[in-house]
Design a protein around this motif. Structure first.
Motif, PDB file in Angstrom:
ATOM      1  N   ARG A 125      45.898  42.967  31.115  1.00  0.00           N
ATOM      2  CA  ARG A 125      46.276  41.552  31.011  1.00  0.00           C
ATOM      3  C   ARG A 125      46.495  40.936  32.396  1.00  0.00           C
ATOM      4  NH1 ARG A 125      48.481  43.521  26.204  1.00  0.00           N
ATOM      5  NH2 ARG A 125      50.416  44.208  27.159  1.00  0.00           N
ATOM      6  N   ILE A 126      47.120  41.677  33.294  1.00  0.00           N
ATOM      7  CA  ILE A 126      47.341  41.180  34.658  1.00  0.00           C
ATOM      8  C   ILE A 126      46.008  40.961  35.362  1.00  0.00           C
ATOM      9  CG2 ILE A 126      48.233  41.809  36.947  1.00  0.00           C
ATOM     10  CD1 ILE A 126      50.548  43.226  35.407  1.00  0.00           C
ATOM     11  N   VAL A 127      45.109  41.922  35.260  1.00  0.00           N
ATOM     12  CA  VAL A 127      43.784  41.795  35.885  1.00  0.00           C
ATOM     13  C   VAL A 127      43.048  40.591  35.301  1.00  0.00           C
ATOM     14  CG1 VAL A 127      41.509  42.885  36.074  1.00  0.00           C
ATOM     15  CG2 VAL A 127      43.569  44.211  36.549  1.00  0.00           C
ATOM     16  N   PHE A 128      43.145  40.405  34.007  1.00  0.00           N
ATOM     17  CA  PHE A 128      42.499  39.264  33.356  1.00  0.00           C
ATOM     18  C   PHE A 128      42.969  37.963  33.985  1.00  0.00           C
ATOM     19  CE2 PHE A 128      42.643  35.877  30.205  1.00  0.00           C
ATOM     20  CZ  PHE A 128      41.335  35.852  29.771  1.00  0.00           C
ATOM     21  N   TRP A 129      44.276  37.788  34.143  1.00  0.00           N
ATOM     22  CA  TRP A 129      44.812  36.545  34.707  1.00  0.00           C
ATOM     23  C   TRP A 129      44.475  36.384  36.177  1.00  0.00           C
ATOM     24  CZ3 TRP A 129      45.299  32.770  31.780  1.00  0.00           C
ATOM     25  CH2 TRP A 129      45.747  32.906  30.477  1.00  0.00           C
ATOM     26  N   VAL A 130      44.472  37.479  36.933  1.00  0.00           N
ATOM     27  CA  VAL A 130      44.107  37.395  38.348  1.00  0.00           C
ATOM     28  C   VAL A 130      42.650  36.965  38.491  1.00  0.00           C
ATOM     29  CG1 VAL A 130      43.735  38.769  40.439  1.00  0.00           C
ATOM     30  CG2 VAL A 130      45.874  38.991  39.179  1.00  0.00           C
ATOM     31  N   VAL A 131      41.763  37.577  37.724  1.00  0.00           N
ATOM     32  CA  VAL A 131      40.341  37.228  37.778  1.00  0.00           C
ATOM     33  C   VAL A 131      40.129  35.786  37.325  1.00  0.00           C
ATOM     34  CG1 VAL A 131      38.090  37.710  36.738  1.00  0.00           C
ATOM     35  CG2 VAL A 131      39.496  39.586  37.570  1.00  0.00           C
ATOM     36  N   THR A 132      40.783  35.381  36.258  1.00  0.00           N
ATOM     37  CA  THR A 132      40.641  34.009  35.759  1.00  0.00           C
ATOM     38  C   THR A 132      41.134  33.007  36.788  1.00  0.00           C
ATOM     39  OG1 THR A 132      40.890  34.763  33.479  1.00  0.00           O
ATOM     40  CG2 THR A 132      41.292  32.436  33.899  1.00  0.00           C
ATOM     41  N   ALA A 133      42.308  33.251  37.358  1.00  0.00           N
ATOM     42  CA  ALA A 133      42.875  32.316  38.334  1.00  0.00           C
ATOM     43  C   ALA A 133      42.011  32.225  39.590  1.00  0.00           C
ATOM     44  CB  ALA A 133      44.300  32.737  38.690  1.00  0.00           C
ATOM     45  N   THR A 134      41.549  33.357  40.099  1.00  0.00           N
ATOM     46  CA  THR A 134      40.728  33.317  41.314  1.00  0.00           C
ATOM     47  C   THR A 134      39.376  32.677  41.050  1.00  0.00           C
ATOM     48  OG1 THR A 134      39.995  35.601  40.953  1.00  0.00           O
ATOM     49  CG2 THR A 134      41.848  35.269  42.445  1.00  0.00           C
ATOM     50  N   THR A 135      38.816  32.888  39.871  1.00  0.00           N
ATOM     51  CA  THR A 135      37.543  32.251  39.537  1.00  0.00           C
ATOM     52  C   THR A 135      37.698  30.734  39.472  1.00  0.00           C
ATOM     53  OG1 THR A 135      36.826  34.201  38.302  1.00  0.00           O
ATOM     54  CG2 THR A 135      35.700  32.123  37.809  1.00  0.00           C
ATOM     55  N   LEU A 136      38.741  30.277  38.805  1.00  0.00           N
ATOM     56  CA  LEU A 136      38.963  28.834  38.716  1.00  0.00           C
ATOM     57  C   LEU A 136      39.264  28.225  40.077  1.00  0.00           C
ATOM     58  CD1 LEU A 136      41.008  28.551  35.406  1.00  0.00           C
ATOM     59  CD2 LEU A 136      38.636  27.904  35.806  1.00  0.00           C
ATOM     60  N   LEU A 137      40.063  28.904  40.878  1.00  0.00           N
ATOM     61  CA  LEU A 137      40.367  28.413  42.220  1.00  0.00           C
ATOM     62  C   LEU A 137      39.105  28.349  43.074  1.00  0.00           C
ATOM     63  CD1 LEU A 137      42.561  27.479  44.158  1.00  0.00           C
ATOM     64  CD2 LEU A 137      42.914  29.864  44.778  1.00  0.00           C
ATOM     65  N   THR A 138      38.262  29.364  42.974  1.00  0.00           N
ATOM     66  CA  THR A 138      37.002  29.376  43.713  1.00  0.00           C
ATOM     67  C   THR A 138      36.115  28.212  43.280  1.00  0.00           C
ATOM     68  OG1 THR A 138      37.110  31.774  43.931  1.00  0.00           O
ATOM     69  CG2 THR A 138      34.957  30.762  44.243  1.00  0.00           C
ATOM     70  N   LEU A 139      36.034  27.960  41.990  1.00  0.00           N
ATOM     71  CA  LEU A 139      35.223  26.839  41.503  1.00  0.00           C
ATOM     72  C   LEU A 139      35.757  25.504  42.008  1.00  0.00           C
ATOM     73  CD1 LEU A 139      34.382  27.810  37.836  1.00  0.00           C
ATOM     74  CD2 LEU A 139      32.769  27.362  39.661  1.00  0.00           C
ATOM     75  N   VAL A 140      37.052  25.328  42.004  1.00  0.00           N
ATOM     76  CA  VAL A 140      37.638  24.076  42.484  1.00  0.00           C
ATOM     77  C   VAL A 140      37.341  23.896  43.972  1.00  0.00           C
ATOM     78  CG1 VAL A 140      39.843  22.903  42.956  1.00  0.00           C
ATOM     79  CG2 VAL A 140      39.415  23.917  40.716  1.00  0.00           C
ATOM     80  N   ILE A 141      37.522  24.940  44.749  1.00  0.00           N
ATOM     81  CA  ILE A 141      37.250  24.854  46.189  1.00  0.00           C
ATOM     82  C   ILE A 141      35.773  24.571  46.436  1.00  0.00           C
ATOM     83  CG2 ILE A 141      37.161  26.209  48.325  1.00  0.00           C
ATOM     84  CD1 ILE A 141      39.751  27.600  47.322  1.00  0.00           C
ATOM     85  N   LEU A 142      34.900  25.268  45.708  1.00  0.00           N
ATOM     86  CA  LEU A 142      33.468  25.069  45.864  1.00  0.00           C
ATOM     87  C   LEU A 142      33.055  23.649  45.503  1.00  0.00           C
ATOM     88  CD1 LEU A 142      31.829  28.187  45.761  1.00  0.00           C
ATOM     89  CD2 LEU A 142      30.335  26.541  44.695  1.00  0.00           C
ATOM     90  N   LEU A 143      33.548  23.160  44.378  1.00  0.00           N
ATOM     91  CA  LEU A 143      33.187  21.812  43.946  1.00  0.00           C
ATOM     92  C   LEU A 143      33.737  20.757  44.902  1.00  0.00           C
ATOM     93  CD1 LEU A 143      33.554  22.084  40.088  1.00  0.00           C
ATOM     94  CD2 LEU A 143      31.446  21.876  41.409  1.00  0.00           C
ATOM     95  N   THR A 144      34.907  20.978  45.430  1.00  0.00           N
ATOM     96  CA  THR A 144      35.469  20.042  46.407  1.00  0.00           C
ATOM     97  C   THR A 144      34.611  20.011  47.665  1.00  0.00           C
ATOM     98  OG1 THR A 144      37.689  20.454  45.555  1.00  0.00           O
ATOM     99  CG2 THR A 144      37.532  19.457  47.742  1.00  0.00           C
ATOM    100  N   ALA A 145      34.228  21.181  48.148  1.00  0.00           N
ATOM    101  CA  ALA A 145      33.389  21.247  49.347  1.00  0.00           C
ATOM    102  C   ALA A 145      32.015  20.625  49.100  1.00  0.00           C
ATOM    103  CB  ALA A 145      33.232  22.690  49.795  1.00  0.00           C
TER     104      ALA A 145
END
Length: 152
Positions: A125-145
């Motif tokens: 469950r912890i790995v699931f949330w870490v992967v989900t959070a980092t994926t969403l953060l990466t997408l937000v950063i990428l889309l902003t750039a």
């Protein structure tokens, strides 16, 4: 009554047919989770490849500002749809892992405790949330750039 029956009743709350059903359920859940995770990885790779192709074209060709803005809207729409799809599949994975944990515990509570599978599922469950959070953060950063680059 055989000597094996009380053990099966204690472990699963029922007879051999219930134990067989739990084994089948567990195997089905495991296969479904593996295939779903594989699908998410392939979809992510496809999404990134499509984004790279679109961005490669947009950045390598001189385009009028209105086409750059349209490209940005297309990328944002595709990204939003991708996030919704991955979120829905992620919810399915989350509930599937919870169901797998329950089925494993029902099969043999003693083995479940001895193998410390509660800890395994907690780490999952912890790995699931870490992967989900980092994926969403990466997408937000990428889309902003990308948005800033396309609008300049």
């Amino acid at each position: 009554m055989s000597a094996e029956s009380p053990v099966l009743q204690d472990a699963t709350g029922g007879g051999p047919s219930e134990r067989e059903a739990l084994n089948t359920q567990t195997e089905f859940l495991w296969q479904a989770l593996k295939e779903t995770a594989n699908l998410v990885m392939k979809a992510s790779a496809f999404y990134l490849a499509a984004m790279a192709a679109i961005l490669g074209y947009v950045f390598s060709h001189p385009l009028a500002p209105q086409f750059r803005v349209r490209s940005l809207w297309i990328l944002m729409t595709v990204s939003l749809l991708f996030i919704i799809a991955v979120g829905a599949v992620g919810w399915g994975l989350w509930t599937g892992v919870r169901d797998l944990e329950s089925a494993q515990e029902m099969l043999s509570a003693d083995a479940f405790a001895k193998l410390r599978l509660h800890q395994f599922f907690a780490r999952a469950r912890i790995v699931f949330w870490v992967v989900t959070a980092t994926t969403l953060l990466t997408l937000v950063i990428l889309l902003t750039a990308i948005g800033r680059s396309l609008l300049e």
